[in-house]
Motif scaffolding. Structure first.
Motif, PDB file in Angstrom:
ATOM      1  N   ALA A 358       0.813  -1.221   0.002  1.00  0.00           N
ATOM      2  CA  ALA A 358       0.000  -0.215   0.061  1.00  0.00           C
ATOM      3  C   ALA A 358       0.833   1.367   0.013  1.00  0.00           C
ATOM      4  O   ALA A 358       1.619   1.343   0.564  1.00  0.00           O
ATOM      5  N   VAL A 359       0.519   2.199  -0.844  1.00  0.00           N
ATOM      6  CA  VAL A 359       1.308   3.497  -0.850  1.00  0.00           C
ATOM      7  C   VAL A 359       0.161   4.593  -0.551  1.00  0.00           C
ATOM      8  O   VAL A 359      -0.949   4.451  -0.853  1.00  0.00           O
ATOM      9  N   ALA A 360       0.485   5.662  -0.129  1.00  0.00           N
ATOM     10  CA  ALA A 360      -0.421   6.914   0.333  1.00  0.00           C
ATOM     11  C   ALA A 360      -1.062   7.142  -1.140  1.00  0.00           C
ATOM     12  O   ALA A 360      -0.611   7.401  -2.347  1.00  0.00           O
ATOM     13  N   ASN A 361      -2.501   7.462  -0.885  1.00  0.00           N
ATOM     14  CA  ASN A 361      -3.281   7.984  -1.946  1.00  0.00           C
ATOM     15  C   ASN A 361      -4.255   8.891  -1.701  1.00  0.00           C
ATOM     16  O   ASN A 361      -5.450   8.365  -1.668  1.00  0.00           O
ATOM     17  N   ILE A 362      -4.104  10.293  -1.463  1.00  0.00           N
ATOM     18  CA  ILE A 362      -5.221  11.013  -0.909  1.00  0.00           C
ATOM     19  C   ILE A 362      -6.126  11.253  -2.204  1.00  0.00           C
ATOM     20  O   ILE A 362      -5.904  11.026  -3.293  1.00  0.00           O
ATOM     21  N   ASN A 363      -7.232  11.390  -1.709  1.00  0.00           N
ATOM     22  CA  ASN A 363      -8.399  11.240  -2.678  1.00  0.00           C
ATOM     23  C   ASN A 363      -8.413  12.297  -3.827  1.00  0.00           C
ATOM     24  O   ASN A 363      -7.767  13.594  -3.595  1.00  0.00           O
ATOM     25  N   PHE A 364      -8.557  11.763  -4.761  1.00  0.00           N
ATOM     26  CA  PHE A 364      -8.412  12.220  -6.195  1.00  0.00           C
ATOM     27  C   PHE A 364      -6.930  13.061  -6.571  1.00  0.00           C
ATOM     28  O   PHE A 364      -6.936  13.520  -7.795  1.00  0.00           O
ATOM     29  N   LEU A 365      -5.847  12.495  -6.046  1.00  0.00           N
ATOM     30  CA  LEU A 365      -4.590  12.905  -6.343  1.00  0.00           C
ATOM     31  C   LEU A 365      -4.183  11.291  -7.028  1.00  0.00           C
ATOM     32  O   LEU A 365      -4.358  10.237  -6.515  1.00  0.00           O
ATOM     33  N   SER A 366      -2.953  11.568  -7.819  1.00  0.00           N
ATOM     34  CA  SER A 366      -2.307  10.423  -8.236  1.00  0.00           C
ATOM     35  C   SER A 366      -1.476   9.653  -6.994  1.00  0.00           C
ATOM     36  O   SER A 366      -1.015  10.437  -6.000  1.00  0.00           O
ATOM     37  N   ALA A 367      -1.493   8.434  -6.970  1.00  0.00           N
ATOM     38  CA  ALA A 367      -0.816   8.024  -5.848  1.00  0.00           C
ATOM     39  C   ALA A 367       0.650   8.144  -5.710  1.00  0.00           C
ATOM     40  O   ALA A 367       1.420   8.283  -6.556  1.00  0.00           O
ATOM     41  N   SER A 368       1.018   8.292  -4.318  1.00  0.00           N
ATOM     42  CA  SER A 368       2.619   8.297  -4.043  1.00  0.00           C
ATOM     43  C   SER A 368       3.383   7.330  -4.493  1.00  0.00           C
ATOM     44  O   SER A 368       2.783   5.942  -4.818  1.00  0.00           O
ATOM     45  N   SER A 369       4.588   7.417  -4.674  1.00  0.00           N
ATOM     46  CA  SER A 369       5.496   6.036  -4.869  1.00  0.00           C
ATOM     47  C   SER A 369       6.115   5.734  -3.505  1.00  0.00           C
ATOM     48  O   SER A 369       6.775   4.579  -3.379  1.00  0.00           O
ATOM     49  N   THR A 370       5.603   6.196  -2.496  1.00  0.00           N
ATOM     50  CA  THR A 370       5.901   5.641  -1.222  1.00  0.00           C
ATOM     51  C   THR A 370       4.637   5.722  -0.264  1.00  0.00           C
ATOM     52  O   THR A 370       3.522   5.934  -0.544  1.00  0.00           O
ATOM     53  N   GLN A 371       4.990   5.301   1.115  1.00  0.00           N
ATOM     54  CA  GLN A 371       3.876   5.176   1.924  1.00  0.00           C
ATOM     55  C   GLN A 371       3.168   6.455   2.606  1.00  0.00           C
ATOM     56  O   GLN A 371       2.342   6.555   2.940  1.00  0.00           O
TER      57      GLN A 371
END
Length: 384
Positions: A358-371
């Protein structure tokens, strides 16, 4: 000659009477901000964002008095991006709402068309992303629809009057598939209470074939491919046969302060049922608990500050966990115009719906490459 003049004037008289009993209102809202993200697909990002605290829109709202406490009502509401001028909601002209119905002073309101489900009516208001935070502060992926990302087509909806602070309602969406009554069916129920400083609500939504009926009901949606690509939180579960959402929320105000909380349980059931779609954990169910606690304080009639913490825990076929914090300020220059600033941090652990770390993925943003992922926004909103 006099008789001719009287008869000729009758349409004008009736027209004036009809106009006196009817009303149509043009309304709208424009919301735009500048967003910074520290990691969007491994890159820093600056962007202009439309419809942040509230979706940019214009609409027509009308009512006609039919007598005896009964009114005919309608709403046609268009969403758009102020940054590009494009239509919102997948290009639908009135993608936010489009309905007509009857409103009774004795029984309640019945409406027909494209509408919100019972979560929007009874529990969504307790989430910070429906108050002072932009939609980026919604629960990860807005997986419980408490930020009203998903509307519902072909709905018949009822909402009661308020009795001693209590109200209730429900909706049913016809799937419209010949010979398959339950295909693409959506239904929901909810109830709310408001009396003095305490408000509360509960709601339930049941969705058949969510990839098409809930996430894919816009004009540009795919009839065969995944429409659940917006977030890694749930993108691997597009083949689920059913989505169920239970929600509850409450808030208590004292002085200039308000404390609130929400709980939701979201389940994607029978993953792998819809062929040709992502099916992480096929044969099982993906489930999520979500808890949010929030606080806001009205320092002056013009200045509001807020903070919230949100925790999402996946179980069943996944074990993803998301911790999210939101802080914000909102300052009103007038009754119709305000400026705001918000910051959001999210941390992810476990395995997400893609079957990967799992990586961080704030709503409606492209997912992060990290946690981890951090974003900030400053913006302006104007209502008309």
């Amino acid at each position: 000659m006099k008789k001719t003049l009287v008869v000729a004037s009758l349409p004008l008289v009736f027209s004036a009477a009809a106009n006196a009993q009817s009303s149509v209102t043009l309304y709208g809202l424009i919301d735009v901000g500048i967003v910074y993200t520290n990691n969007a697909a491994s890159q820093k990002q600056w962007l202009m964002s439309s419809g942040n605290i509230q979706g940019s829109r214009w609409g027509l709202r009308g009512a006609e008095d039919l007598g005896g406490g009964l009114k005919a009502i309608f709403v046609l509401e268009n969403g758009f991006s102020i940054a590009s001028g494009r239509l919102g909601q997948g290009g639908d002209e009135f993608g936010r709402q489009a309905y007509v119905g009857l409103q009774s002073a004795r029984a309640g309101t019945v409406t027909f068309g494209r509408q919100y489900d019972s979560i929007a009516d009874f529990t969504g208001v307790f989430e910070v992303a429906d108050q002072w935070s932009p939609f980026y502060g919604a629960h990860p992926g807005d997986l419980d629809n408490m930020n009203n990302t998903n509307r519902v087509n072909n709905t018949v909806k009822f909402k009661s009057l308020t009795y001693g602070g209590f109200s209730f309602g429900g909706m049913y969406s016809l799937g419209g598939v010949a010979g398959q009554f339950n295909r693409n069916q959506v239904w929901s129920l909810g109830a709310g209470y408001g009396n003095g400083p305490l408000t509360a609500g509960i709601a339930y939504v049941n969705v058949k074939d969510p990839n098409f009926s809930y996430f894919g009901n816009n004009s540009t949606s795919s009839a065969t491919a995944s429409n659940m690509t917006a977030s890694r939180v749930y993108s691997g579960y597009a083949s689920a046969k059913t989505q169920e959402i239970w929600t509850a929320g409450a808030a208590y105000a004292f002085g200039g302060a308000t404390v609130g909380a929400t709980y939701s349980n979201t389940q994607f059931k029978d993953i792998g049922t819809l062929a040709g779609l992502p099916a992480t954990g096929a044969g099982g169910d993906a489930k999520f608990h979500n808890v949010e606690v929030n606080f806001k304080y009205q320092f002056t009639p013009a200045l509001l500050a807020g903070a919230a913490y949100d925790y999402t825990k996946g179980y069943g076929v996944n074990d993803a966990k998301y911790h999210q914090g939101v802080i914000g300020l909102d300052y009103f220059l007038s009754k119709r115009t305000d400026v705001y600033a918000d910051a959001i941090y999210q941390h992810a652990t476990g395995t997400d719906s893609t079957g990967n770390k799992a990586v961080a993925n704030i709503n409606f943003l492209s997912a992060s490459s990290t946690q981890n992922q951090v974003m900030g926004i400053v913006g302006m909103r104007h209502k008309f």
